[in-house]
Design an enzyme around this catalytic site. Sequence first.
Site, PDB file in Angstrom:
ATOM      1  N   CYS A 138      11.562  24.463  18.384  1.00  0.00           N
ATOM      2  CA  CYS A 138      11.347  25.782  18.992  1.00  0.00           C
ATOM      3  C   CYS A 138      12.694  26.355  19.481  1.00  0.00           C
ATOM      4  O   CYS A 138      13.624  26.443  18.695  1.00  0.00           O
ATOM      5  CB  CYS A 138      10.309  25.686  20.101  1.00  0.00           C
ATOM      6  SG  CYS A 138       9.809  27.286  20.752  1.00  0.00           S
ATOM      7  N   ASP A 295       1.275  28.728  12.716  1.00  0.00           N
ATOM      8  CA  ASP A 295       2.015  28.903  13.967  1.00  0.00           C
ATOM      9  C   ASP A 295       1.978  30.371  14.405  1.00  0.00           C
ATOM     10  O   ASP A 295       2.480  31.243  13.708  1.00  0.00           O
ATOM     11  CB  ASP A 295       3.471  28.449  13.739  1.00  0.00           C
ATOM     12  CG  ASP A 295       4.238  28.262  15.029  1.00  0.00           C
ATOM     13  OD1 ASP A 295       3.816  28.832  16.040  1.00  0.00           O
ATOM     14  OD2 ASP A 295       5.255  27.549  15.002  1.00  0.00           O
ATOM     15  N   HIS A 324       1.956  25.430  16.312  1.00  0.00           N
ATOM     16  CA  HIS A 324       3.299  25.253  16.852  1.00  0.00           C
ATOM     17  C   HIS A 324       3.491  23.869  17.497  1.00  0.00           C
ATOM     18  O   HIS A 324       4.512  23.222  17.287  1.00  0.00           O
ATOM     19  CB  HIS A 324       3.534  26.349  17.889  1.00  0.00           C
ATOM     20  CG  HIS A 324       4.934  26.472  18.360  1.00  0.00           C
ATOM     21  ND1 HIS A 324       5.944  26.967  17.581  1.00  0.00           N
ATOM     22  CD2 HIS A 324       5.503  26.167  19.555  1.00  0.00           C
ATOM     23  CE1 HIS A 324       7.071  26.979  18.268  1.00  0.00           C
ATOM     24  NE2 HIS A 324       6.838  26.489  19.463  1.00  0.00           N
TER      25      HIS A 324
END
Lengths: 350, 134
Positions: A138, A295, A324
């Site tokens: 991320c 995601d 995610h």
Amino acid sequence: MVAEQFLELPEKLSAFNRAVTTKVPIAQTPKEVVWTLNKAKLYRYIPVLPEEKRHPVPLLLVFALMNRPYILDLRPGHSFVEFMVKQGYDLYLLDWGSPGPEDKRLKFDDYTLDYMPRAIRKMKTISGSKEFSMLGWCIGAILTTVYSALRADDGLRNLILLTAPLDFSDKQGITFARWVDERYFDVDKVLDATGNMPGEMIDYGAKALKPVDNYVLNYLKLWDNLDNPQVVEAWKAMNTWVTDNVPLAGGAFRQLVVDLYRNDRLMRGEWIIRGERVDLSQIRANLLTVIAEADHITPPCQSEAIMSKISSKDKELFRVRGGHIGIMAGSGADKITWPHIEGWLQTRSK
Amino acid sequence: MPDERAPNGKDFDPVGAFREVRDNYLDVWAKTMVDAVNSDAYAKATGTMLDTYLTASSPFREALEKSMLQALSQLSMPSRADFISLAERLTNVEMKLDDIDAKLDEIANSVKKPSPAARPRQPATARNRRKGAK
């Protein structure tokens, strides 16, 4: 049957309440702190294999700035960290900690050019290896990408990017980009009032992307599975992580909104970090990019373009069905994502 | 008593049927909401709400900060800004210490490495052997 269910209701409600309000032990893999700077800590996981069976190239895990990194070591028996340590990796985790009011000016510049090089230097000293691998997830993937481009000769051999938000060109496909559009969102006004971006606001933003899933279905899943201890334990561990929010330093949040979400400066080669332009073509390390097909936080379109921008000869794009967080912490992670990452890294860590 | 068997011969499960209807409804609702939040109208509405809150709370926040600053000053106590400045200086000191620590590590490693005189003799190469033959 309906009467039975009705009679069980008080007991079920009590069990539900217990599950929602109790925290479970997380991040149990043995580790030691080997370096600190401000709130940041570098952990080294205690190896379980003898030195001759371990991979010589150490691996550094870099997670996002606004969540706790123990999602990588969620609970015993279901932990990426535990899995990698058992596979013989000399494993390090960079925990950014929780920024206070005194950190509101911290920017990506500080994280990538003050914190990361020092943590990496310490890791190299301890491991005795001049080369290393890095996994960024991320926002951690933005940090590792920027570092890899700015410090390409620092010994990075392998780079793994998980759900990496790097390309912000598709404004229609990225919900966050809509929300922080300058017509609707005054980032300076928010940060003038709060200093750092509060963890609760970030948490709301992430959950509001799929409101019914996060505010209703998540709890219904627990309700429907209260008689299944495995599901309840997994749910509690995830809930412990989800409710443990960390603010994002104001300077970094402003850059995220203005430089990336609004102006896509990284992919356009216009992002300046402490006077240096981030040139993605400088990245020569072997690259594995992992994309979560479902995601909503980092849609796949944000992670694909990096493949054509870098100079690495050895690069792979791996798509996984899932969300995610689910691709690394979900029930199928230990069967799909972890073995793939380990298999890719193993042949490149000799 | 009414027959509670479904046409396929299995026991009729009203709770299971309710769950199926519920899940189908929630599925549709979830998809609708994802579309709703991914719209300019939603972005505008949340932006306006946040802006209104910040504008409304700003005078109170400023008044509180001002009065707190005065009170701390009268009590000869450091303010938040003083602490922030101190913390930033501490981080800079920490970074310098870290650099010194790294240099010490380097020196310690170079001291540990054996000096050329103490190094074990190289195995005989073709060149060495020729020298020895002279």
